[in-house]
Design a protein around this motif. Structure first.
Motif, PDB file in Angstrom:
ATOM      1  N   ASN A 148      28.857 -38.308  18.982  1.00 16.19           N
ATOM      2  CA  ASN A 148      27.431 -37.993  19.067  1.00 16.19           C
ATOM      3  C   ASN A 148      26.657 -39.060  18.301  1.00 16.19           C
ATOM      4  O   ASN A 148      27.031 -39.411  17.179  1.00 16.19           O
ATOM      5  CB  ASN A 148      27.145 -36.629  18.449  1.00 16.19           C
ATOM      6  N   ILE A 149      25.601 -39.564  18.887  1.00 14.88           N
ATOM      7  CA  ILE A 149      24.750 -40.531  18.196  1.00 14.88           C
ATOM      8  C   ILE A 149      23.308 -40.028  18.241  1.00 14.88           C
ATOM      9  O   ILE A 149      22.801 -39.691  19.315  1.00 14.88           O
ATOM     10  CB  ILE A 149      24.830 -41.930  18.838  1.00 14.88           C
ATOM     11  N   ALA A 150      22.688 -39.955  17.078  1.00 11.42           N
ATOM     12  CA  ALA A 150      21.313 -39.444  17.014  1.00 11.42           C
ATOM     13  C   ALA A 150      20.307 -40.560  17.262  1.00 11.42           C
ATOM     14  O   ALA A 150      20.482 -41.684  16.804  1.00 11.42           O
ATOM     15  CB  ALA A 150      21.061 -38.813  15.649  1.00 11.42           C
ATOM     16  N   SER A 151      19.267 -40.194  18.004  1.00  7.04           N
ATOM     17  CA  SER A 151      18.108 -41.075  18.116  1.00  7.04           C
ATOM     18  C   SER A 151      17.157 -40.597  17.018  1.00  7.04           C
ATOM     19  O   SER A 151      16.515 -39.568  17.154  1.00  7.04           O
ATOM     20  CB  SER A 151      17.479 -40.925  19.502  1.00  7.04           C
ATOM     21  N   THR A 152      17.120 -41.298  15.913  1.00  7.08           N
ATOM     22  CA  THR A 152      16.534 -40.736  14.687  1.00  7.08           C
ATOM     23  C   THR A 152      15.018 -40.914  14.605  1.00  7.08           C
ATOM     24  O   THR A 152      14.426 -41.738  15.297  1.00  7.08           O
ATOM     25  CB  THR A 152      17.187 -41.379  13.442  1.00  7.08           C
ATOM     26  N   THR A 153      14.448 -40.115  13.718  1.00  4.40           N
ATOM     27  CA  THR A 153      12.999 -40.119  13.506  1.00  4.40           C
ATOM     28  C   THR A 153      12.479 -41.494  13.115  1.00  4.40           C
ATOM     29  O   THR A 153      11.343 -41.844  13.437  1.00  4.40           O
ATOM     30  CB  THR A 153      12.641 -39.113  12.396  1.00  4.40           C
ATOM     31  N   ALA A 154      13.310 -42.261  12.410  1.00  7.33           N
ATOM     32  CA  ALA A 154      12.838 -43.583  11.963  1.00  7.33           C
ATOM     33  C   ALA A 154      12.470 -44.465  13.166  1.00  7.33           C
ATOM     34  O   ALA A 154      11.547 -45.279  13.087  1.00  7.33           O
ATOM     35  CB  ALA A 154      13.893 -44.266  11.095  1.00  7.33           C
ATOM     36  N   LEU A 155      13.166 -44.280  14.292  1.00  4.87           N
ATOM     37  CA  LEU A 155      12.820 -45.053  15.503  1.00  4.87           C
ATOM     38  C   LEU A 155      11.427 -44.671  15.991  1.00  4.87           C
ATOM     39  O   LEU A 155      10.634 -45.511  16.408  1.00  4.87           O
ATOM     40  CB  LEU A 155      13.831 -44.782  16.628  1.00  4.87           C
ATOM     41  N   GLN A 156      11.166 -43.370  15.901  1.00  6.10           N
ATOM     42  CA  GLN A 156       9.881 -42.843  16.355  1.00  6.10           C
ATOM     43  C   GLN A 156       8.750 -43.297  15.428  1.00  6.10           C
ATOM     44  O   GLN A 156       7.606 -43.410  15.850  1.00  6.10           O
ATOM     45  CB  GLN A 156       9.982 -41.317  16.345  1.00  6.10           C
ATOM     46  N   ALA A 157       9.104 -43.538  14.175  1.00 10.55           N
ATOM     47  CA  ALA A 157       8.081 -44.003  13.228  1.00 10.55           C
ATOM     48  C   ALA A 157       7.654 -45.427  13.564  1.00 10.55           C
ATOM     49  O   ALA A 157       6.562 -45.856  13.213  1.00 10.55           O
ATOM     50  CB  ALA A 157       8.631 -43.941  11.802  1.00 10.55           C
ATOM     51  N   LEU A 158       8.524 -46.161  14.245  1.00 10.17           N
ATOM     52  CA  LEU A 158       8.238 -47.567  14.539  1.00 10.17           C
ATOM     53  C   LEU A 158       7.523 -47.757  15.868  1.00 10.17           C
ATOM     54  O   LEU A 158       6.843 -48.756  16.082  1.00 10.17           O
ATOM     55  CB  LEU A 158       9.543 -48.375  14.530  1.00 10.17           C
ATOM     56  N   ALA A 159       7.705 -46.817  16.792  1.00 12.46           N
ATOM     57  CA  ALA A 159       7.030 -46.897  18.093  1.00 12.46           C
ATOM     58  C   ALA A 159       6.923 -45.490  18.662  1.00 12.46           C
ATOM     59  O   ALA A 159       7.839 -44.693  18.490  1.00 12.46           O
ATOM     60  CB  ALA A 159       7.822 -47.778  19.057  1.00 12.46           C
ATOM     61  N   PRO A 160       5.816 -45.185  19.338  1.00 12.24           N
ATOM     62  CA  PRO A 160       5.626 -43.830  19.879  1.00 12.24           C
ATOM     63  C   PRO A 160       6.759 -43.424  20.824  1.00 12.24           C
ATOM     64  O   PRO A 160       7.111 -42.250  20.902  1.00 12.24           O
ATOM     65  CB  PRO A 160       4.304 -43.914  20.637  1.00 12.24           C
ATOM     66  N   ASP A 161       7.330 -44.400  21.535  1.00 12.81           N
ATOM     67  CA  ASP A 161       8.420 -44.059  22.457  1.00 12.81           C
ATOM     68  C   ASP A 161       9.791 -44.442  21.890  1.00 12.81           C
ATOM     69  O   ASP A 161      10.761 -44.575  22.620  1.00 12.81           O
ATOM     70  CB  ASP A 161       8.194 -44.753  23.815  1.00 12.81           C
ATOM     71  N   GLY A 162       9.857 -44.590  20.568  1.00 12.67           N
ATOM     72  CA  GLY A 162      11.104 -45.026  19.928  1.00 12.67           C
ATOM     73  C   GLY A 162      12.266 -44.080  20.185  1.00 12.67           C
ATOM     74  O   GLY A 162      13.397 -44.510  20.406  1.00 12.67           O
ATOM     75  N   ARG A 163      11.979 -42.783  20.148  1.00 16.85           N
ATOM     76  CA  ARG A 163      13.060 -41.817  20.335  1.00 16.85           C
ATOM     77  C   ARG A 163      13.636 -41.893  21.749  1.00 16.85           C
ATOM     78  O   ARG A 163      14.855 -41.870  21.948  1.00 16.85           O
ATOM     79  CB  ARG A 163      12.533 -40.407  20.051  1.00 16.85           C
ATOM     80  N   GLU A 164      12.760 -42.005  22.749  1.00 11.66           N
ATOM     81  CA  GLU A 164      13.226 -42.103  24.138  1.00 11.66           C
ATOM     82  C   GLU A 164      14.016 -43.395  24.326  1.00 11.66           C
ATOM     83  O   GLU A 164      15.050 -43.418  25.005  1.00 11.66           O
ATOM     84  CB  GLU A 164      12.049 -42.092  25.123  1.00 11.66           C
TER      85      GLU A 164
END
Ligand code: 5AD
Ligand code: SF4
Length: 358
Positions: free
Chosen positions: A276-292
């Motif tokens: 399992n690999i998480a798409s973490t909140t820190a990605l979302q903090a860097l770009a609005p579509d970071g999580r996707e």
């Protein structure tokens, strides 16, 4: 490059350290697209087009440690400390269960005391008695003695997240004050595995002084400790920390951290395949579509914050942490829409163990 990607897809752990570095150093858009596509195909093979959800409960920002990068380090006097009560934690767990997330993560600063151990045990016991095996429970509560991990395991926790932060000892020592022992952290990971927890670990990506070779070694480290889950995200400077106070967060910097974070997800997927690999909140903090974008680069887990909005401002590990004012129900609608927008569906009411753990 095509050859390398095909080799990676043949079987897990099929790349040398040098090859991991080659993939991490890819820089043209065209090559990155290929990398993400290959990683996504590995994810699809083992997991399908499905995203697992963990409701995150940030139960306390009180931490005895003083990591140089972290906004809730004990030395930061600019934040108000809080801890949720048992009832508040259980109410949040109730929301997570009813929303159909299937699993929760109980995360907090690192505390080691008999009172803390007993408090967490009693919370776990209550969760087990109310929802039994209908709700997966992951703990993320730092380094503890084996007896403490054992108690929490007995009380019903079955997964544990403990990031190694960096597998490079020298870099680890630069990021932490004396007394934060790398050796103990590694030992904790082995203990957790031995006690039958599904093991999660991870690193920060794009740290000052970190090289691509370090990141390649991090991926090999995940394999070495036989991790079932990976939670890692780009490093984001926090102004009230020794490491972050002099790093300007420019648009270019954010873009660079995001890209490196996405590449790290993709290469980790290509190396480990079935975790399992998480798409973490820190990605979302860097770009609005970071999580996707994290999901499209090979991640398969998201961890929306389920903590009451009133407490979120107190849990700023880094600057610009997203969703500070969105309530949990709004988050659920946003989640469904975001996952749908990339052609995936949420795995609701499932524990969502990684194929690797099975
Ligand atoms: N940037 C990104 N991640 C951070 N963490 C702590 N501080 C930062 C930061 N400035 C991460 C650490 C820790 C997790 C709870 O948050 O990896 O394990
Ligand atoms: Fe505490 Fe974790 Fe932050 Fe370090 S990274 S100060 S252990 S909450």
């Amino acid at each position: 490059m095509d050859e390398l990607l095909n080799k990676a897809l043949e079987k897990p752990r099929n790349l040398t350290c040098d090859e991991l570095v080659v993939l991490l150093s890819i820089s043209t858009n065209k090559e990155m697209e290929k990398l993400f596509k290959a990683a996504y195909s590995a994810k699809e093979r083992y997991i399908g087009r499905r995203v697992s959800v963990r409701g995150l409960i940030e139960w306390s920002n009180i931490c005895k440690k003083n990591c140089y990068y972290c906004g809730i380090r004990s030395g930061n006097k600019n934040i108000e400390r809080f801890s949720l009560t048992k009832d508040e934690i259980l109410a949040t767990a109730e929301f997570i269960f009813s929303a159909g997330y299937g699993s929760l993560v109980l995360q907090g600063g690192e505390l080691e005391s008999p009172a803390n151990t007993d408090f967490i045990s009693s919370v776990l016991a209550e969760i087990k008695s109310r929802w039994g095996n209908g709700l997966g429970v992951t703990l993320s509560l730092g380094e503890q003695e084996e007896s403490v991990y054992q108690k929490w395991r007995d009380a019903g926790a079955h997964r544990y997240l403990l990031r190694i932060e960096s597998s490079n000892l020298k870099l680890y020592e630069k990021l932490h004050p004396q007394g934060h022992s790398f050796e103990r952290r590694v030992k904790c990971l082995h203990t957790l595995k031995k006690l039958g927890y599904q093991l999660g670990t991870g690193v920060m990506i794009g740290l000052p002084g970190q090289t691509l070779l370090d990141l390649a070694h991090d991926i090999e480290f995940f394999a070495k400790v036989d991790a079932d889950m990976i939670g890692m995200g780009p490093y984001i400077p926090h102004a009230d920390t020794p490491l972050g106070e002099n790093i300007p967060i420019t648009a270019e910097y954010m873009q660079q951290q995001l890209i490196l974070g996405l590449k790290m997800i993709a290469v980790t997927r290509l190396y480990l395949h079935d975790v399992n690999i998480a798409s973490t909140t820190a990605l979302q903090a860097l770009a609005p579509d970071g999580r996707e974008r994290g999901l499209l680069a090979g991640a398969n887990v998201i961890m929306p914050n389920a903590t009451d909005v009133g407490y979120r401002a107190g849990y700023q590990l880094y600057e610009n942490k997203p969703n500070l004012d969105e309530n949990a129900e709004e988050t659920m609608a946003a989640l469904e829409a975001s996952v749908k927008s990339i052609g995936e569906t949420l795995r609701l009411n499932e524990l969502g163990d990684s194929p690797h753990a099975k």
